[in-house]
Design a protein around this motif. Structure first.
Motif, mmCIF file in Angstrom:
data_model
loop_
_atom_site.group_PDB
_atom_site.id
_atom_site.type_symbol
_atom_site.label_atom_id
_atom_site.label_comp_id
_atom_site.label_asym_id
_atom_site.label_seq_id
_atom_site.Cartn_x
_atom_site.Cartn_y
_atom_site.Cartn_z
ATOM 1 N N ASN A 171 0.923 -1.112 0.064
ATOM 2 C CA ASN A 171 -0.079 -0.045 0.214
ATOM 3 C C ASN A 171 0.890 1.202 0.121
ATOM 4 O OD1 ASN A 171 -2.423 -1.321 0.042
ATOM 5 N ND2 ASN A 171 -2.772 -1.289 2.057
ATOM 6 N N GLN A 172 1.904 1.154 0.903
ATOM 7 C CA GLN A 172 2.820 2.381 0.711
ATOM 8 C C GLN A 172 3.541 2.678 -0.457
ATOM 9 O OE1 GLN A 172 2.825 4.674 3.406
ATOM 10 N NE2 GLN A 172 1.444 3.398 4.294
ATOM 11 N N GLU A 173 3.932 1.294 -1.257
ATOM 12 C CA GLU A 173 4.463 1.595 -2.564
ATOM 13 C C GLU A 173 3.616 2.316 -3.453
ATOM 14 O OE1 GLU A 173 6.034 -2.462 -3.179
ATOM 15 O OE2 GLU A 173 8.034 -1.997 -2.380
ATOM 16 N N ILE A 174 2.463 1.715 -3.488
ATOM 17 C CA ILE A 174 1.151 2.224 -4.192
ATOM 18 C C ILE A 174 1.006 3.882 -4.271
ATOM 19 C CG2 ILE A 174 -1.284 2.485 -4.727
ATOM 20 C CD1 ILE A 174 -1.228 -0.635 -4.185
ATOM 21 N N GLU A 175 1.265 4.212 -2.891
ATOM 22 C CA GLU A 175 1.017 5.720 -2.678
ATOM 23 C C GLU A 175 2.215 6.307 -3.330
ATOM 24 O OE1 GLU A 175 -1.508 7.551 -1.706
ATOM 25 O OE2 GLU A 175 -2.856 5.534 -1.929
ATOM 26 N N THR A 176 3.496 5.769 -3.037
ATOM 27 C CA THR A 176 4.725 6.373 -3.529
ATOM 28 C C THR A 176 4.758 6.469 -5.082
ATOM 29 O OG1 THR A 176 5.890 5.629 -1.546
ATOM 30 C CG2 THR A 176 7.156 6.295 -3.622
ATOM 31 N N PHE A 177 4.279 5.405 -5.687
ATOM 32 C CA PHE A 177 4.329 5.330 -7.007
ATOM 33 C C PHE A 177 3.285 6.401 -7.804
ATOM 34 C CE2 PHE A 177 5.508 0.664 -7.019
ATOM 35 C CZ PHE A 177 6.703 1.163 -6.882
ATOM 36 N N LYS A 178 2.315 6.472 -7.135
ATOM 37 C CA LYS A 178 1.088 7.552 -7.317
ATOM 38 C C LYS A 178 1.903 8.806 -7.377
ATOM 39 C CE LYS A 178 -3.320 5.271 -6.159
ATOM 40 N NZ LYS A 178 -4.317 5.192 -5.285
ATOM 41 N N LYS A 179 2.606 9.217 -6.358
ATOM 42 C CA LYS A 179 3.081 10.457 -6.021
ATOM 43 C C LYS A 179 4.246 10.685 -7.111
ATOM 44 C CE LYS A 179 1.978 11.416 -1.466
ATOM 45 N NZ LYS A 179 0.765 12.368 -1.637
ATOM 46 N N GLN A 180 4.990 9.699 -7.300
ATOM 47 C CA GLN A 180 5.924 9.785 -8.420
ATOM 48 C C GLN A 180 5.426 10.128 -9.772
ATOM 49 O OE1 GLN A 180 8.280 6.037 -7.767
ATOM 50 N NE2 GLN A 180 9.619 6.842 -6.460
ATOM 51 N N LYS A 181 4.308 9.290 -10.048
ATOM 52 C CA LYS A 181 3.632 9.521 -11.359
ATOM 53 C C LYS A 181 3.132 11.051 -11.622
ATOM 54 C CE LYS A 181 -0.054 7.975 -14.552
ATOM 55 N NZ LYS A 181 -0.159 9.217 -15.056
ATOM 56 N N ALA A 182 2.598 11.434 -10.476
ATOM 57 C CA ALA A 182 2.066 13.006 -10.342
ATOM 58 C C ALA A 182 3.056 13.839 -10.706
ATOM 59 C CB ALA A 182 1.265 13.265 -9.189
ATOM 60 N N ALA A 183 4.383 13.434 -9.809
ATOM 61 C CA ALA A 183 5.486 14.303 -10.179
ATOM 62 C C ALA A 183 6.255 14.417 -11.493
ATOM 63 C CB ALA A 183 6.703 13.954 -9.360
ATOM 64 N N GLN A 184 6.060 13.343 -12.181
ATOM 65 C CA GLN A 184 6.513 13.134 -13.561
ATOM 66 C C GLN A 184 5.620 13.890 -14.579
ATOM 67 O OE1 GLN A 184 9.537 12.325 -14.826
ATOM 68 N NE2 GLN A 184 10.180 11.629 -12.591
ATOM 69 N N ASP A 185 4.259 13.731 -14.322
ATOM 70 C CA ASP A 185 3.179 14.412 -15.127
ATOM 71 C C ASP A 185 3.439 15.909 -15.156
ATOM 72 O OD1 ASP A 185 2.137 12.119 -15.824
ATOM 73 O OD2 ASP A 185 0.469 12.244 -14.548
ATOM 74 N N GLN A 186 3.744 16.266 -13.787
ATOM 75 C CA GLN A 186 3.999 17.777 -13.715
ATOM 76 C C GLN A 186 5.153 18.376 -14.167
ATOM 77 O OE1 GLN A 186 2.687 20.390 -11.957
ATOM 78 N NE2 GLN A 186 0.914 19.149 -11.591
ATOM 79 N N ARG A 187 6.155 17.507 -14.560
ATOM 80 C CA ARG A 187 7.298 17.650 -15.063
ATOM 81 C C ARG A 187 7.115 17.720 -16.716
ATOM 82 N NH1 ARG A 187 11.260 13.667 -16.708
ATOM 83 N NH2 ARG A 187 12.939 14.532 -17.909
ATOM 84 N N ILE A 188 6.260 16.722 -17.281
ATOM 85 C CA ILE A 188 5.900 16.964 -18.470
ATOM 86 C C ILE A 188 5.280 18.211 -18.911
ATOM 87 C CG2 ILE A 188 4.486 15.824 -20.279
ATOM 88 C CD1 ILE A 188 5.190 13.261 -18.894
ATOM 89 N N GLU A 189 4.397 18.597 -18.135
ATOM 90 C CA GLU A 189 3.638 19.881 -18.275
ATOM 91 C C GLU A 189 4.809 20.976 -18.143
ATOM 92 O OE1 GLU A 189 0.120 20.531 -15.633
ATOM 93 O OE2 GLU A 189 -0.313 18.504 -15.906
ATOM 94 N N MET A 190 5.720 20.970 -17.308
ATOM 95 C CA MET A 190 6.547 21.914 -17.198
ATOM 96 C C MET A 190 7.424 22.213 -18.403
ATOM 97 S SD MET A 190 9.970 23.060 -16.151
ATOM 98 C CE MET A 190 10.519 21.499 -15.781
ATOM 99 N N GLU A 191 7.887 20.871 -18.820
ATOM 100 C CA GLU A 191 8.732 20.805 -20.188
ATOM 101 C C GLU A 191 7.938 21.482 -21.300
ATOM 102 O OE1 GLU A 191 11.987 20.279 -20.583
ATOM 103 O OE2 GLU A 191 12.250 19.755 -18.384
ATOM 104 N N GLN A 192 6.624 20.980 -21.431
ATOM 105 C CA GLN A 192 5.785 21.568 -22.537
ATOM 106 C C GLN A 192 5.691 23.051 -22.502
ATOM 107 O OE1 GLN A 192 2.267 19.340 -22.213
ATOM 108 N NE2 GLN A 192 2.892 17.581 -23.683
#
Length: 179
Positions: free
Chosen positions: A141-162
């Motif tokens: 469960n903790q890994e799932i939460e970590t992966f969700k936060k990492q995905k959100a960070a990567q999505d933010q990075r993509i938006e920032m790069e765009q």
């Protein structure tokens, strides 16, 4: 017959004051999935002085009430309850199951003729394999939460790069409009 509130321990501990629970042991029960639990209980009971004669006429002595009536009623209640539910539900609802509803609807309250049960304090010894399962589940469960936060960070990075790329292209776009 004692008419004070008595603590009875279904555990390795014995109430030294009255020794009525000397023969009581942890309740061994099995969950729906087959996990075996040892459940410690502390039950407070009270037989009022006005109802003590009725209790004596029905069971003889307080020792009989504890060893022959309460031991079976309480043990069967917890064994039956646990075998019909997943182990995790028992663990999560243990404090709630020991609350007010147990006071009036519990086997100890029903088994004492004219008596009253004050409260039940169940403890538990979790089986080692259950602890392992729960630990693995919590880590997952903790890994799932970590992966969700990492995905959100990567999505933010993509938006920032765009946005950065669009901003970098604005100079070229402005020049092309002027030419």
């Amino acid at each position: 017959m004692p008419t004070a509130i008595l603590n009875l321990n279904w555990a390795d501990a014995v109430s030294e004051a009255h020794n009525l629970d000397a023969q009581l042991q942890q309740i061994v029960a099995k969950s729906k999935e087959g996990f075996v639990f040892k459940i410690d209980l502390q039950v407070q009971i009270h037989v009022s002085d006005t109802k003590a004669p009725r209790v004596i006429s029905m069971v003889g002595t307080m020792k009989n009430l504890v060893n022959e009536v309460l031991q079976a009623a309480v043990g069967n209640h917890f064994r039956n309850s646990l075998q019909s539910m997943p182990a995790i539900n028992f663990i999560e609802t243990r404090p709630a199951s020991a609350g007010g509803s147990v006071r009036t609807h519990s086997p100890a309250a029903r088994a004492i003729p004219g008596g009253d049960q004050r409260c039940v304090h169940p403890g538990r010894h979790l089986p080692e394999d259950m602890v392992t399962v729960l630990t693995h589940r919590e880590v997952a469960n903790q890994e799932i939460e970590t992966f969700k936060k990492q995905k959100a960070a990567q999505d933010q990075r993509i938006e920032m790069e765009q946005a950065k790329g669009t901003a970098d292209m604005q100079a070229d776009l402005a020049r092309s409009k002027l030419a």
